[in-house]
Design an enzyme around this catalytic site. Structure first.
Site, mmCIF file in Angstrom:
data_model
loop_
_atom_site.group_PDB
_atom_site.id
_atom_site.type_symbol
_atom_site.label_atom_id
_atom_site.label_comp_id
_atom_site.label_asym_id
_atom_site.label_seq_id
_atom_site.Cartn_x
_atom_site.Cartn_y
_atom_site.Cartn_z
ATOM 1 N N ARG A 82 0.809 -1.230 0.000
ATOM 2 C CA ARG A 82 0.000 0.000 0.000
ATOM 3 C C ARG A 82 0.840 1.277 0.000
ATOM 4 O O ARG A 82 1.889 1.326 0.641
ATOM 5 C CB ARG A 82 -0.914 0.000 1.229
ATOM 6 C CG ARG A 82 -2.071 -0.973 1.081
ATOM 7 C CD ARG A 82 -2.867 -1.115 2.369
ATOM 8 N NE ARG A 82 -4.056 -1.943 2.177
ATOM 9 C CZ ARG A 82 -4.045 -3.276 2.124
ATOM 10 N NH1 ARG A 82 -2.908 -3.945 2.241
ATOM 11 N NH2 ARG A 82 -5.161 -3.953 1.929
ATOM 12 N N HIS A 107 -0.702 -2.523 -4.628
ATOM 13 C CA HIS A 107 -0.104 -3.434 -5.601
ATOM 14 C C HIS A 107 0.011 -2.863 -7.017
ATOM 15 O O HIS A 107 -0.293 -3.548 -8.002
ATOM 16 C CB HIS A 107 -0.884 -4.745 -5.629
ATOM 17 C CG HIS A 107 -0.756 -5.564 -4.378
ATOM 18 N ND1 HIS A 107 0.304 -5.472 -3.512
ATOM 19 C CD2 HIS A 107 -1.592 -6.511 -3.839
ATOM 20 C CE1 HIS A 107 0.131 -6.326 -2.505
ATOM 21 N NE2 HIS A 107 -1.008 -6.953 -2.667
ATOM 22 N N HIS A 176 3.242 -12.915 -5.319
ATOM 23 C CA HIS A 176 2.071 -13.001 -4.453
ATOM 24 C C HIS A 176 1.453 -14.409 -4.441
ATOM 25 O O HIS A 176 0.233 -14.547 -4.458
ATOM 26 C CB HIS A 176 1.052 -11.951 -4.902
ATOM 27 C CG HIS A 176 0.165 -11.446 -3.822
ATOM 28 N ND1 HIS A 176 -0.765 -12.244 -3.184
ATOM 29 C CD2 HIS A 176 0.063 -10.223 -3.253
ATOM 30 C CE1 HIS A 176 -1.405 -11.516 -2.289
ATOM 31 N NE2 HIS A 176 -0.924 -10.290 -2.298
ATOM 32 N N GLU A 307 5.255 -12.399 1.219
ATOM 33 C CA GLU A 307 5.614 -11.450 0.169
ATOM 34 C C GLU A 307 6.869 -10.702 0.610
ATOM 35 O O GLU A 307 6.788 -9.728 1.354
ATOM 36 C CB GLU A 307 4.462 -10.484 -0.069
ATOM 37 C CG GLU A 307 3.161 -11.163 -0.416
ATOM 38 C CD GLU A 307 1.947 -10.293 -0.096
ATOM 39 O OE1 GLU A 307 1.902 -9.136 -0.539
ATOM 40 O OE2 GLU A 307 1.049 -10.761 0.608
#
Ligand code: BGC
Length: 342
Positions: A82, A107, A176, A307
């Protein structure tokens, strides 16, 4: 010895091009990756008895990946995670991105790196994807040349990310994949034992933006330095799940990030990286509505993501690790996903 094969995976609508699938195989692993979003669509790993299962969530066909879905297996960028209110300044100039996860940018925006066709090149033990992200793409400054390389080395899947910018721009690339070591389609990940090598983590506000504090994990639910059984741990701490950045101890060199073990099958995933952080996400927003591979449905907590990346909102938080890539510099990060049985 490993092998790499290629096949057509599907056609994009309106003449958008052909998506190919690359199958990387070693004696221990089989990994499928498509040129749409550099997406990992399958990872087959043997259990203690030698029975292979696919341990990543995903879809049987291209339509599955083109629908609205939460980044299954994809590479995310130009900036993963974010950015608060979708705005940031570079050298005094303000940039505004689409707020695709109100009130923030998530993303890479509306059409991030996960939603584009990459150019593949087959290697002896893997596949390299490249593309040029044009100046201004999704509101980001400058042109960015990007290379994502997947290689197999025995039980290890190695992912290298490289990028070069024509103007200073934030860059944060990750993969991801959602894992379930019991085999994708298994209802949850509660019986997985998780260890994350982090003394500190980033508390977040209600919109999942870091508050700026780098908090010690000691004495909190975020202390995963010794293995915890996920289901019991969430219950003990009355947690809805993890969706947090853990601050890794290592430097820019390869360092240990996390270990996840599924006792019943014996499957173990160890993650090493050159990145300063890892977003541990336990699939809190999965809701069972997507139709996955082999008739699987994916309820809440049916997969986990590790991630590896820079810290979220680093472009707005000067005390976080630097996220700007300037012309003449090279972005170069690697993550190792090492599978074994124990
Ligand atoms: C984020 C989650 C988000 C998920 C899927 C993760 O990286 O941390 O908040 O829901 O991606 O979009």
């Amino acid at each position: 010895m490993g092998s790499v094969t290629r096949a057509v995976f599907g056609e994009l609508p309106s003449g958008g091009g052909t998506v190919e699938k690359f199958r990387l195989q070693s004696d221990l692993l089989r990994v499928d990756i498509i040129s749409w979003g550099c997406t990992i669509t399958a990872i087959e790993v043997k259990d203690r008895q030698g029975r292979a299962s696919d341990v990543v969530l995903g879809f049987a066909d291209l339509e599955g990946y083109l629908q609205k879905q939460p980044y299954f297996g994809a590479v995310v960028g130009r900036v993963a995670n974010r950015i608060a209110k979708g705005t940031f300044k570079v050298d005094g100039k303000e940039y505004c991105l689409a707020l695709n996860k109100e009130p923030n940018s998530l993303h890479g925006g509306v059409r991030g790196f996960d939603k584009v066709l990459w150019t593949p090149r087959v290697l002896s033990n893997g596949v390299q994807f490249s593309r040029v992200s044009p100046d201004g793409e999704e509101g980001y400054p400058g042109e960015l040349k990007v290379w994502v390389t997947y290689t197999l080395d025995g039980g290890e899947l190695v992912v290298n990310y490289r990028a070069q910018a024509s103007q200073a721009t934030p860059v944060n690339l990750t993969n991801h994949s959602y894992f379930n070591l019991a085999g994708q389609g298994s209802p949850n990940i509660y019986d997985h034992e998780v260890t994350i090598e982090a003394d500190t983590y980033l508390p977040v506000d209600e919109t999942l933006i870091p508050t700026g504090e780098v908090a010690p994990v000691q004495g909190t639910a975020f202390d995963l330095r010794k293995p915890v059984e996920l289901g019991k741990h969430l219950q003990d701490f009355h947690l809805n799940g993890f969706d947090h950045n853990f601050c890794l101890k290592g430097s820019k060199e390869k360092h240990f990030c996390a270990r996840v073990r599924h006792a019943a099958s014996g499957r173990v995933l160890e993650v090493y990286t050159t990145q300063p952080g890892v977003q541990f996400y336990t699939g809190n927003f999965l809701d069972g509505t997507l139709k996955g591979k082999s008739g699987a449905v994916y309820p809440k907590h049916s997969g986990f993501c590790l991630e590896t990346q820079n810290w979220p909102d680093a472009v707005n938080q000067p005390h976080f690790p630097p996220v700007l890539l300037r012309p003449g510099e090279e972005y170069d990060h690697t993550t190792w996903f090492k599978f074994s049985v124990a």
